[in-house]
Design a protein around this motif. Sequence first.
Motif, mmCIF file in Angstrom:
data_model
loop_
_atom_site.group_PDB
_atom_site.id
_atom_site.type_symbol
_atom_site.label_atom_id
_atom_site.label_comp_id
_atom_site.label_asym_id
_atom_site.label_seq_id
_atom_site.Cartn_x
_atom_site.Cartn_y
_atom_site.Cartn_z
ATOM 1 N N ARG A 69 0.836 -1.199 0.000
ATOM 2 C CA ARG A 69 0.000 0.000 0.000
ATOM 3 C C ARG A 69 0.884 1.268 0.000
ATOM 4 O O ARG A 69 0.605 2.237 -0.687
ATOM 5 C CB ARG A 69 -0.907 -0.020 1.242
ATOM 6 N N GLU A 72 2.350 1.695 -3.452
ATOM 7 C CA GLU A 72 1.346 2.216 -4.387
ATOM 8 C C GLU A 72 1.095 3.706 -4.162
ATOM 9 O O GLU A 72 1.044 4.492 -5.110
ATOM 10 C CB GLU A 72 0.036 1.436 -4.239
ATOM 11 N N ARG A 76 1.906 6.607 -6.824
ATOM 12 C CA ARG A 76 0.795 7.422 -7.317
ATOM 13 C C ARG A 76 1.020 8.905 -7.028
ATOM 14 O O ARG A 76 0.669 9.761 -7.826
ATOM 15 C CB ARG A 76 -0.493 6.929 -6.666
ATOM 16 N N GLY A 79 2.512 10.931 -9.617
ATOM 17 C CA GLY A 79 1.743 11.153 -10.840
ATOM 18 C C GLY A 79 1.854 10.004 -11.829
ATOM 19 O O GLY A 79 1.504 10.142 -13.000
ATOM 20 N N ILE A 80 2.350 8.878 -11.338
ATOM 21 C CA ILE A 80 2.510 7.694 -12.199
ATOM 22 C C ILE A 80 1.202 6.900 -12.180
ATOM 23 O O ILE A 80 0.575 6.764 -11.136
ATOM 24 C CB ILE A 80 3.663 6.808 -11.657
ATOM 25 N N THR A 81 0.814 6.375 -13.331
ATOM 26 C CA THR A 81 -0.358 5.503 -13.379
ATOM 27 C C THR A 81 0.032 4.132 -12.829
ATOM 28 O O THR A 81 1.073 3.586 -13.206
ATOM 29 C CB THR A 81 -0.871 5.362 -14.823
ATOM 30 N N THR A 82 -0.785 3.615 -11.926
ATOM 31 C CA THR A 82 -0.479 2.310 -11.324
ATOM 32 C C THR A 82 -1.362 1.228 -11.925
ATOM 33 O O THR A 82 -2.532 1.461 -12.232
ATOM 34 C CB THR A 82 -0.699 2.338 -9.796
ATOM 35 N N SER A 83 -0.763 0.065 -12.078
ATOM 36 C CA SER A 83 -1.538 -1.098 -12.544
ATOM 37 C C SER A 83 -0.934 -2.334 -11.885
ATOM 38 O O SER A 83 -0.368 -3.199 -12.547
ATOM 39 C CB SER A 83 -1.488 -1.186 -14.070
ATOM 40 N N TRP A 86 -2.557 -7.236 -6.822
ATOM 41 C CA TRP A 86 -2.473 -7.452 -5.370
ATOM 42 C C TRP A 86 -2.397 -8.938 -5.070
ATOM 43 O O TRP A 86 -3.174 -9.721 -5.606
ATOM 44 C CB TRP A 86 -3.687 -6.842 -4.683
ATOM 45 N N GLU A 88 -1.368 -11.982 -1.757
ATOM 46 C CA GLU A 88 -1.309 -12.200 -0.318
ATOM 47 C C GLU A 88 0.134 -12.036 0.167
ATOM 48 O O GLU A 88 1.076 -12.346 -0.564
ATOM 49 C CB GLU A 88 -1.777 -13.632 -0.021
ATOM 50 N N ARG A 123 -3.437 -12.903 -14.160
ATOM 51 C CA ARG A 123 -4.096 -11.592 -14.133
ATOM 52 C C ARG A 123 -3.142 -10.505 -14.608
ATOM 53 O O ARG A 123 -3.512 -9.586 -15.324
ATOM 54 C CB ARG A 123 -4.571 -11.249 -12.708
ATOM 55 N N THR A 126 -2.911 -10.516 -18.348
ATOM 56 C CA THR A 126 -4.108 -9.917 -18.953
ATOM 57 C C THR A 126 -3.986 -8.392 -18.952
ATOM 58 O O THR A 126 -4.240 -7.728 -19.960
ATOM 59 C CB THR A 126 -5.367 -10.353 -18.174
ATOM 60 N N GLN A 127 -3.566 -7.839 -17.803
ATOM 61 C CA GLN A 127 -3.449 -6.376 -17.695
ATOM 62 C C GLN A 127 -2.300 -5.861 -18.574
ATOM 63 O O GLN A 127 -2.384 -4.795 -19.166
ATOM 64 C CB GLN A 127 -3.228 -5.958 -16.229
ATOM 65 N N ARG A 130 -3.263 -5.678 -22.213
ATOM 66 C CA ARG A 130 -4.118 -4.504 -22.441
ATOM 67 C C ARG A 130 -3.277 -3.234 -22.548
ATOM 68 O O ARG A 130 -3.477 -2.403 -23.413
ATOM 69 C CB ARG A 130 -5.082 -4.347 -21.265
ATOM 70 N N ARG A 134 -0.769 0.156 -25.991
ATOM 71 C CA ARG A 134 -0.714 1.633 -25.988
ATOM 72 C C ARG A 134 0.698 2.146 -25.711
ATOM 73 O O ARG A 134 0.928 3.338 -25.598
ATOM 74 C CB ARG A 134 -1.630 2.180 -24.878
#
Lengths: 314, 141
Positions: A69, A72, A76, A79-83, A86, A88, A123, A126-127, A130, A134
């Motif tokens: 956390r 992240e 953030r 100003g960075i985009t987070t992807s 998460w 355990e 996961r 997949t992200q 996507r 870009r």
Amino acid sequence: MIITVTPNPAIDKIYWIERLALDDGELPVMRATRSYLTAGGKGINVSIFLARMGIENIAMGFIAGETGRAVERRVRDEGITTSFIWVEGETRTNVTLLERGHEQRPIQITEQGPPIPPEAIKRFLTQYKRAVSRARYVFLGGSLPPGVPETFYQELTHLAQQRHVPVIVNAAGKALMHALPEKPWLVKPDTRQGTDVAGASLKTSQEIVEVGREWVAQGIEAVLVSHHITHDLLITREGAWDLEARDVQFKNLLGAEDALIAGTLSAMVQGASLLEATRFGMAAATASAESEELVVTDRMAIERVLPKIHIEQL
Amino acid sequence: MKVKEIMTKDLTAAEPSMTVRELIELFYRSGLSSVPVVNEEGRIVGIISERDIIEGALPGYFEVLYGITDMNHLSQKLREIEHDRIEFYMTPEVITIEEDEDDLTAADLMIRKNVKSLPVVNKDGVFVGMLRRIDLLKDLL
């Protein structure tokens, strides 16, 4: 848009101490004269640099727990985009001790990182798929946490290459070795843990240039290898160059390699040739090594260091 | 201010094929309570929240019961749907805002539509972040 992937992010805690007093009494206590806490991991360091240079980027990787956390939030806040995905457990906390006068030999305690289950990797992919459509560049860097296969960078490079997105890989060991056949655009072997990298010896400048030429002949656009702290060797199809930083006053080498790559990438994005971009990257690395900051992101400070960087064609 | 200057730049999202169990895990680990659902191109095809999952397990719960008397019942119902794809429970009509819109338009939209957050899209309709009420409040101070 640039994507940076940090499979094993961390909170980096750095302590400056006067003296490493392990032999002082039965219970040695070392008081820090200064400490510094930051979100870290290769890709995140690159992301922070790029964001401060005004270059939009997405930070990807696996994070967990309270440290995750904190990572992240700090990313953030830049100003960075987070992807992030998460998982355990708990994201790593890495501790570094810098003893005055011995800043070139930091003492590091690094954690393994949380285990990554197969469904989290699925996961992530997949992200990543996507996002990569870009992207203008992809940076892959650092160690792999438990559970992430050694072919991870290979797969990410392959997916980016399919979409004609150039990839920079900064890694060591089998993670790098598996990625090489996918022909990343730029390879920066991580030689911090040793000069035997991906089955090749990178000890002398001659060895580095030979290996670099071999990799370039296999289809990799450029190979960049740090050598003897103050040298970086750049090998491309057009030639090989030795970039040397002279008169460096070392204070903190920790983020220098990340500054080198981030500086190079930022200059490339802004239109510089690869050689000029590498020179800017090396100035960023030198400025970082001369500062207590992990990575210096002040363009003026970097440009002041540029005259210290000398280039010789080999 | 433009929406892209004040939004939360986070791309955490679900895919239609994700299972209810995976979504609950995502909410639990990330601390989020709703996420957009995106397709392979990153375009938004729905939005899903904790509430949608509860309603999925116990249809009509929010309208009728307003109180839970048996946790086992909810647990059993959740287990019945845990392997279902979330696309069956998401809300397909999503109110979004473009990243180049201004903060006033966003605030007006949130108030009129009574939503706590808006997925933000670029000109190609690709999900690029979330605008939350708190982002707007912070922007106003």
